[in-house]
Scaffold this active site. Structure first.
Site, short mmCIF file in Angstrom:
data_model
loop_
_atom_site.label_atom_id
_atom_site.label_comp_id
_atom_site.label_asym_id
_atom_site.label_seq_id
_atom_site.Cartn_x
_atom_site.Cartn_y
_atom_site.Cartn_z
N TYR A 1 -6.56 -42.96 18.21
CA TYR A 1 -7.18 -42.63 16.93
C TYR A 1 -7.20 -41.11 16.75
O TYR A 1 -6.80 -40.57 15.71
CB TYR A 1 -8.61 -43.19 16.87
CG TYR A 1 -9.25 -43.08 15.50
CD1 TYR A 1 -9.16 -44.11 14.58
CD2 TYR A 1 -9.93 -41.93 15.12
CE1 TYR A 1 -9.75 -44.01 13.33
CE2 TYR A 1 -10.51 -41.81 13.88
CZ TYR A 1 -10.43 -42.86 12.99
OH TYR A 1 -11.00 -42.75 11.74
N GLU B 1 -6.01 -48.36 5.14
CA GLU B 1 -6.34 -48.19 6.57
C GLU B 1 -5.83 -46.84 7.05
O GLU B 1 -4.68 -46.48 6.80
CB GLU B 1 -5.68 -49.32 7.35
CG GLU B 1 -6.51 -49.82 8.49
CD GLU B 1 -7.81 -50.48 8.04
OE1 GLU B 1 -8.86 -49.79 8.04
OE2 GLU B 1 -7.78 -51.66 7.68
N HIS B 2 -6.71 -46.12 7.73
CA HIS B 2 -6.41 -44.77 8.22
C HIS B 2 -6.11 -43.81 7.06
O HIS B 2 -5.37 -42.85 7.23
CB HIS B 2 -5.24 -44.79 9.24
CG HIS B 2 -5.63 -45.43 10.53
ND1 HIS B 2 -6.26 -44.75 11.54
CD2 HIS B 2 -5.51 -46.71 10.97
CE1 HIS B 2 -6.50 -45.58 12.56
NE2 HIS B 2 -6.06 -46.78 12.22
N THR B 3 -6.68 -44.09 5.93
CA THR B 3 -6.57 -43.17 4.80
C THR B 3 -7.85 -42.35 4.62
O THR B 3 -7.82 -41.31 3.98
CB THR B 3 -6.30 -43.93 3.48
OG1 THR B 3 -7.20 -45.04 3.43
CG2 THR B 3 -4.87 -44.45 3.42
N ASP C 1 -16.79 -46.43 7.22
CA ASP C 1 -17.66 -47.46 7.79
C ASP C 1 -19.13 -47.23 7.44
O ASP C 1 -19.85 -48.15 7.07
CB ASP C 1 -17.48 -47.52 9.32
CG ASP C 1 -16.04 -47.79 9.71
OD1 ASP C 1 -15.23 -48.13 8.82
OD2 ASP C 1 -15.71 -47.64 10.91
N LEU D 1 -15.01 -54.63 13.03
CA LEU D 1 -15.84 -54.93 11.85
C LEU D 1 -17.00 -53.95 11.75
O LEU D 1 -17.97 -54.20 11.06
CB LEU D 1 -16.34 -56.38 11.90
CG LEU D 1 -15.24 -57.46 11.94
CD1 LEU D 1 -15.86 -58.86 11.98
CD2 LEU D 1 -14.29 -57.35 10.74
#
Ligand code: GLA
Length: 388
Positions: free
Chosen positions: A215, A29-31, A166, A121
Site C-alpha cells: 500500500y 479503488e486506490h483513488t 474509510d 470492509l
C-alpha cells in the site's frame, strides 16, 4: 451490551453506546489518496462502543472479539507510543482528540464489532470513529473534523498511510444510498442505487502479508508519477488532475511500472463517474461491466489483487444472475463485491462457496451489503448485535 458492561466494570450508570459502520467500496479503488473520486456504501456491519465514566484516573478498553483489555492513566495518554497492537487505534484517536482540544476524561469502554477484521470492509475506521464518539461523549465536533482526526490517528499513530475514504463513509454513510466522495474538495453526493439489484460481499478469508508494505509502495509510485508529469505540466498536483487523454501522452515517457500504476488511477477515477451515470440511468449491465474493468485494472495495472480474489471474480462471472464482480478495499485478500440479481443470490452463495472451498480449502463468509447510516449514538438498543 449494557449487561455485559456491568459484568465487566461492576456498574453501568450513565453508560452510552456509539456505533460506527464498516463499508464496502463499490468503485474508485486506490483513488482516494490521489484526491480522486470513490463510491463507498456504509454497511450494517458496525462497531459498537459502550462507554461510561470510571471512578479512577484510567481509560480502560475491553474488546469482546479478542477478549483482551488494557488500561492507561489518562494523564499519560499524550506521551504513549504505538505498540503495534489493536489498542493503537483507540490510543491514536485519544491522542488526536487531546491535540484537537478535547481532553479525555477517565472512562471504561466495551467494544463489540460485527465488521470482520482483515476483510477489507474497514474494521479499522469503524473502530476509530466509534471510539472517537465514545471519548467525545456527546461533545460537539464538526463531522469532517471527526473524519480527519480519525484518519490522522491511523496515519500518524497506527502508521498506515491510508486515504480518507474509510473514515469519511463511516461518518457520512446514508441508508439506501452510496456516497460519491470527491477526495479533494471532501464534498459528497448521495447516489441512489437502482431497484432490483443486490450487492454481495464474499470474503476470501485471507489477508496477505504484503498488504501493508505494498500500500505504501503504491502511494509512493503515484507520487513519483506526479513528480515526473509535473516537469511538463506544472499544474498537475495529483493523478486526479490527469485526464485520460493527458495520460496517453504521458504514458510514453513514464517508466513502465509507474505508467501502469498511473493508468489504473486515471482510468479508475473516470470509471467512478461512468458508474454513477449508469446508476442514475438504471443501466445495470453497464454497472457490471465497469465492475469487471475495475477489477482487471487492479489486477494487471495496479497489481494489488491476489489469486484468491482473481479466482472469486472469475468464478462469480461464470455464475447466473451476476452482472459484475471486483475486489474491494486495499487488496491482497479481503473481499470481492458482486453486483447481481436478487433472485440469484441464494444459488450464487451455495455455488461460490463450493467452488472456493474446492480450490482453496476455505469457506468464504458472505455478507449482503445493505446501505446503512453513518456513525452516531445508538438510541434504539434493539439494533445492537448479540455478543460474538
Ligand atoms: C484502504 C484505505 C483507503 C483506500 C483503500 C483503497 O481501505 O484505508 O483509504 O485507499 O484502501 O481504495
Amino acid at each position: 451490551m449494557i449487561d455485559a458492561f456491568r459484568r465487566l466494570y461492576g456498574a453501568a450508570d450513565g453508560v452510552r453506546i456509539f456505533r460506527a459502520p464498516g463499508r464496502v467500496n463499490l468503485i474508485g479503488e486506490h483513488t482516494d489518496y490521489n484526491l480522486g473520486f470513490v463510491l463507498p456504501v456504509a454497511l450494517d456491519l458496525a462497531t459498537f462502543v459502550a462507554a461510561a465514566s470510571s471512578r479512577d484516573h484510567c481509560l480502560r478498553v475491553y474488546s469482546e472479539d479478542r477478549r483482551e483489555s488494557a488500561a492507561w492513566d489518562v494523564s499519560g495518554i499524550p506521551g504513549l507510543r504505538p505498540q503495534r497492537h489493536w489498542t493503537d487505534y483507540p490510543i491514536g484517536v485519544a491522542q488526536e482528540l487531546v491535540r484537537a482540544g478535547f481532553p479525555i476524561a477517565p472512562k471504561n469502554l466495551l467494544i463489540r464489532s460485527t465488521v470482520p477484521e482483515g476483510s477489507g470492509l474497514s474494521s479499522s475506521a469503524a473502530l476509530e470513529v466509534s471510539t472517537a464518539l465514545a471519548l467525545l461523549d456527546g461533545r460537539a465536533i464538526d463531522p469532517l473534523e471527526l473524519v480527519r482526526l480519525c484518519q490522522r490517528a491511523e496515519r500518524g499513530f497506527v502508521g498506515m498511510p491510508c486515504g480518507i475514504m474509510d473514515q469519511y463513509i463511516s461518518v457520512f454513510g446514508q441508508e439506501h444510498a452510496a456516497i460519491c466522495i470527491d477526495c479533494r474538495s471532501l464534498k459528497n453526493q448521495a447516489v441512489r442505487l437502482p431497484d432490483g439489484i443486490a450487492f454481495i460481499a464474499v470474503n476470501t478469508m485471507v489477508k496477505h502479508e504484503l498488504a501493508g508494505t505494498a500500500y505504501k509502495e503504491r502511494t509512493e509510485q503515484c507520487a513519483a508519477a506526479v513528480a515526473i508529469i509535473r516537469q511538463r505540466h506544472p499544474r498537475v498536483e495529483s493523478l486526479r488532475d490527469l485526464s485520460p487523454a493527458m495520460f496517453e501522452e504521458a504514458e510514453a515517457w513514464l517508466p513502465p511500472v509507474i505508467a501502469r500504476r498511473a493508468r489504473h488511477v486515471v482510468s479508475e477515477n473516470a470509471r467512478v463517474g461512468q458508474f454513477v451515470a449508469a446508476c442514475r440511468e438504471g443501466d445495470v449491465e453497464r454497472m457490471g461491466e465497469l465492475f469487471e474493468d475495475s477489477h482487471r485494472s487492479l489486477q494487471h495495472d495496479y497489481e494489488v489483487s491476489c489469486d484468491e480474489l482473481d479466482f472469486l471474480v472469475d468464478a462469480a462471472m461464470s455464475l447466473r444472475g451476476v452482472y459484475g464482480a471486483r475486489m474491494t478495499g486495499g487488496g491482497f485478500g479481503g473481499c470481492m463485491v458482486t453486483l447481481m440479481r436478487p433472485a440469484a443470490v441464494a444459488p450464487f452463495e451455495g455455488e461460490i462457496s463450493r467452488l472456493y472451498h474446492e480450490r482453496f480449502g476455505l469457506t468464504p463468509r458472505i455478507y449482503p451489503c445493505r446501505p446503512s447510516s453513518g456513525a452516531a449514538e445508538v438510541k434504539n438498543f434493539e439494533s445492537i448485535p448479540a455478543p460474538p
